[in-house]
Each structure stands twice: as structure tokens, then as C-alpha cells.
Design a protein around this motif. Structure first.
Motif, PDB file in Angstrom:
ATOM      1  N   CYS A   1       0.820  -1.212   0.000  1.00  0.00           N
ATOM      2  CA  CYS A   1       0.000   0.000   0.000  1.00  0.00           C
ATOM      3  C   CYS A   1       0.855   1.262   0.000  1.00  0.00           C
ATOM      4  O   CYS A   1       0.944   1.985   1.005  1.00  0.00           O
ATOM      5  CB  CYS A   1      -0.974  -0.027   1.184  1.00  0.00           C
ATOM      6  SG  CYS A   1      -2.239  -1.282   1.014  1.00  0.00           S
TER       7      CYS A   1
ATOM      8  N   ASN B   1      -0.527   2.206  -5.867  1.00  0.00           N
ATOM      9  CA  ASN B   1      -1.476   1.234  -5.315  1.00  0.00           C
ATOM     10  C   ASN B   1      -2.499   1.859  -4.377  1.00  0.00           C
ATOM     11  O   ASN B   1      -3.512   1.243  -4.069  1.00  0.00           O
ATOM     12  CB  ASN B   1      -0.747   0.122  -4.558  1.00  0.00           C
ATOM     13  CG  ASN B   1       0.018  -0.783  -5.487  1.00  0.00           C
ATOM     14  OD1 ASN B   1      -0.211  -0.806  -6.685  1.00  0.00           O
ATOM     15  ND2 ASN B   1       0.944  -1.538  -4.927  1.00  0.00           N
ATOM     16  N   LEU B   2      -2.220   3.073  -3.901  1.00  0.00           N
ATOM     17  CA  LEU B   2      -3.131   3.719  -2.959  1.00  0.00           C
ATOM     18  C   LEU B   2      -4.451   4.083  -3.638  1.00  0.00           C
ATOM     19  O   LEU B   2      -4.472   4.677  -4.710  1.00  0.00           O
ATOM     20  CB  LEU B   2      -2.512   4.977  -2.367  1.00  0.00           C
ATOM     21  CG  LEU B   2      -1.372   4.736  -1.381  1.00  0.00           C
ATOM     22  CD1 LEU B   2      -0.765   6.062  -0.955  1.00  0.00           C
ATOM     23  CD2 LEU B   2      -1.859   3.954  -0.168  1.00  0.00           C
TER      24      LEU B   2
ATOM     25  N   TYR C   1      -8.405  -5.968  -4.362  1.00  0.00           N
ATOM     26  CA  TYR C   1      -7.811  -5.313  -3.187  1.00  0.00           C
ATOM     27  C   TYR C   1      -7.972  -3.810  -3.318  1.00  0.00           C
ATOM     28  O   TYR C   1      -7.962  -3.268  -4.421  1.00  0.00           O
ATOM     29  CB  TYR C   1      -6.310  -5.593  -3.105  1.00  0.00           C
ATOM     30  CG  TYR C   1      -5.944  -7.003  -2.775  1.00  0.00           C
ATOM     31  CD1 TYR C   1      -6.081  -7.504  -1.479  1.00  0.00           C
ATOM     32  CD2 TYR C   1      -5.414  -7.844  -3.744  1.00  0.00           C
ATOM     33  CE1 TYR C   1      -5.714  -8.804  -1.171  1.00  0.00           C
ATOM     34  CE2 TYR C   1      -5.041  -9.153  -3.444  1.00  0.00           C
ATOM     35  CZ  TYR C   1      -5.193  -9.617  -2.161  1.00  0.00           C
ATOM     36  OH  TYR C   1      -4.831 -10.904  -1.857  1.00  0.00           O
TER      37      TYR C   1
ATOM     38  N   CYS D   1      -6.286  -0.299  -1.177  1.00  0.00           N
ATOM     39  CA  CYS D   1      -5.434   0.250  -0.116  1.00  0.00           C
ATOM     40  C   CYS D   1      -6.041   1.578   0.314  1.00  0.00           C
ATOM     41  O   CYS D   1      -6.177   2.490  -0.499  1.00  0.00           O
ATOM     42  CB  CYS D   1      -4.014   0.464  -0.630  1.00  0.00           C
ATOM     43  SG  CYS D   1      -3.108  -1.058  -0.937  1.00  0.00           S
TER      44      CYS D   1
ATOM     45  N   GLU E   1      -1.525   4.842   3.253  1.00  0.00           N
ATOM     46  CA  GLU E   1      -0.109   4.487   3.085  1.00  0.00           C
ATOM     47  C   GLU E   1       0.299   3.430   4.104  1.00  0.00           C
ATOM     48  O   GLU E   1      -0.016   3.535   5.288  1.00  0.00           O
ATOM     49  CB  GLU E   1       0.739   5.755   3.275  1.00  0.00           C
ATOM     50  CG  GLU E   1       2.205   5.578   2.987  1.00  0.00           C
ATOM     51  CD  GLU E   1       2.550   5.745   1.514  1.00  0.00           C
ATOM     52  OE1 GLU E   1       3.607   5.247   1.116  1.00  0.00           O
ATOM     53  OE2 GLU E   1       1.767   6.375   0.780  1.00  0.00           O
TER      54      GLU E   1
ATOM     55  N   GLU F   1      -2.634  -2.450   5.576  1.00  0.00           N
ATOM     56  CA  GLU F   1      -2.905  -3.771   5.010  1.00  0.00           C
ATOM     57  C   GLU F   1      -3.999  -3.595   3.959  1.00  0.00           C
ATOM     58  O   GLU F   1      -5.009  -2.927   4.218  1.00  0.00           O
ATOM     59  CB  GLU F   1      -3.378  -4.747   6.088  1.00  0.00           C
ATOM     60  CG  GLU F   1      -2.279  -5.197   7.025  1.00  0.00           C
ATOM     61  CD  GLU F   1      -1.203  -6.011   6.320  1.00  0.00           C
ATOM     62  OE1 GLU F   1      -1.541  -6.898   5.509  1.00  0.00           O
ATOM     63  OE2 GLU F   1      -0.009  -5.735   6.563  1.00  0.00           O
ATOM     64  N   PRO F   2      -3.846  -4.164   2.769  1.00  0.00           N
ATOM     65  CA  PRO F   2      -4.905  -4.022   1.766  1.00  0.00           C
ATOM     66  C   PRO F   2      -6.175  -4.746   2.197  1.00  0.00           C
ATOM     67  O   PRO F   2      -6.121  -5.787   2.848  1.00  0.00           O
ATOM     68  CB  PRO F   2      -4.301  -4.655   0.519  1.00  0.00           C
ATOM     69  CG  PRO F   2      -3.231  -5.552   1.014  1.00  0.00           C
ATOM     70  CD  PRO F   2      -2.725  -4.967   2.300  1.00  0.00           C
TER      71      PRO F   2
END
Length: 134
Positions: free
Chosen positions: A72, A76-77, A90, A92, A95, A98-99
Motif C-alpha cells: 500500500c 497502489n493507494l 484489493y 489500499c 499508506e 494492510e490491503p
């Protein structure tokens, strides 16, 4: 009353796929029947195989059992990410968190490919994922 016309046999002596990745059809005495692959197997029909294939042997663009939860950070955020389970994704939320695993609604399938992002019906998912193996 009204009766539905029987579904025609596409092939008399071989199986063929449906839009659902783990289902296939075949003919017996001129009648079209449907079946599904066992758990974690998917129907493929191409120049080398026609049948149910274990998920681990599928094209990773279609089914990728090796996908791990994302880290994360960065891109990916707050963007949905593929999961090794095709009906989940998933997200995120912050920051280094855990996803979170989220199920697609109504049995839809998740895709993140070439501008497609989200949960789709099987037919749309095949286009979105580039998974046209039936």
C-alpha cells in the motif's frame, strides 16, 4: 403455453465454451447439455487443448493464482488491484496499511486492464481482461 426452442448443438462431437469461464456445453443424442469444471479449473478450447484446465496453468491475464496482496504505497493507494480470486479485488485505504479484500457484487468478475477497472459480467470481463479462450 409457450415452450422454448431447444438450444442447437454447435458441435456434434466436441465441447464448446460459454461466456462463463468454468462452464462448457456438449451434445448427446442431438440435445445440448451444460456442465461446469471442478473447483479451481476453467474451460479452455484452443489449438492445443479443449477441456478443463487447473487455474495454475491458465493464462495469467485470465486467471493468476500467483498474485499477492499489493504493498500500500504509491500508485497502489486508493486504486483497485487484482486478486488471485477473480471475484475479488484489493483496495489500499492509506499508506502502508494492510490491503482490504472486497468481493465484487452479484458474482461479477474483477478486471484491471487497458483502461478497464472494476467488476463486470462475464461477457464484459472477457473483453476487459483480454481473456478469450473459449
Amino acid at each position: 403455453g409457450t415452450t422454448a426452442a431447444p438450444e442447437p448443438c454447435v458441435y456434434a462431437s466436441q465441447t464448446w465454451g460459454t461466456s462463463t469461464l468454468n462452464a462448457f456445453k456438449f451434445c448427446v443424442d442431438g440435445v445440448t447439455l451444460s456442465s461446469t469444471c471442478i473447483a479451481n479449473h476453467y474451460y479452455v478450447s484452443n489449438s492445443t487443448i479443449s477441456g478443463c484446465v487447473p487455474a495454475a496453468q491458465m493464462d495469467p491475464q485470465c486467471i493468476d493464482v500467483t498474485l499477492k496482496p499489493p504493498v500500500c504505497t504509491g500508485n497502489n493507494l486508493r486504486q483497485m488491484q487484482r486478486s488471485s480470486v477473480i471475484t475479488q479485488f484489493y483496495i489500499c485505504e492509506s499508506e502502508n496499511a494492510e490491503p482490504t479484500v472486497i468481493n465484487c457484487p452479484d458474482g461479477k468478475i474483477f478486471a484491471n486492464n487497458n483502461g478497464w477497472l472494476g467488476c463486470f459480467e462475464w461477457e464484459q470481463w472477457r473483453i476487459a481482461s483480454g481473456c478469450n479462450t473459449y
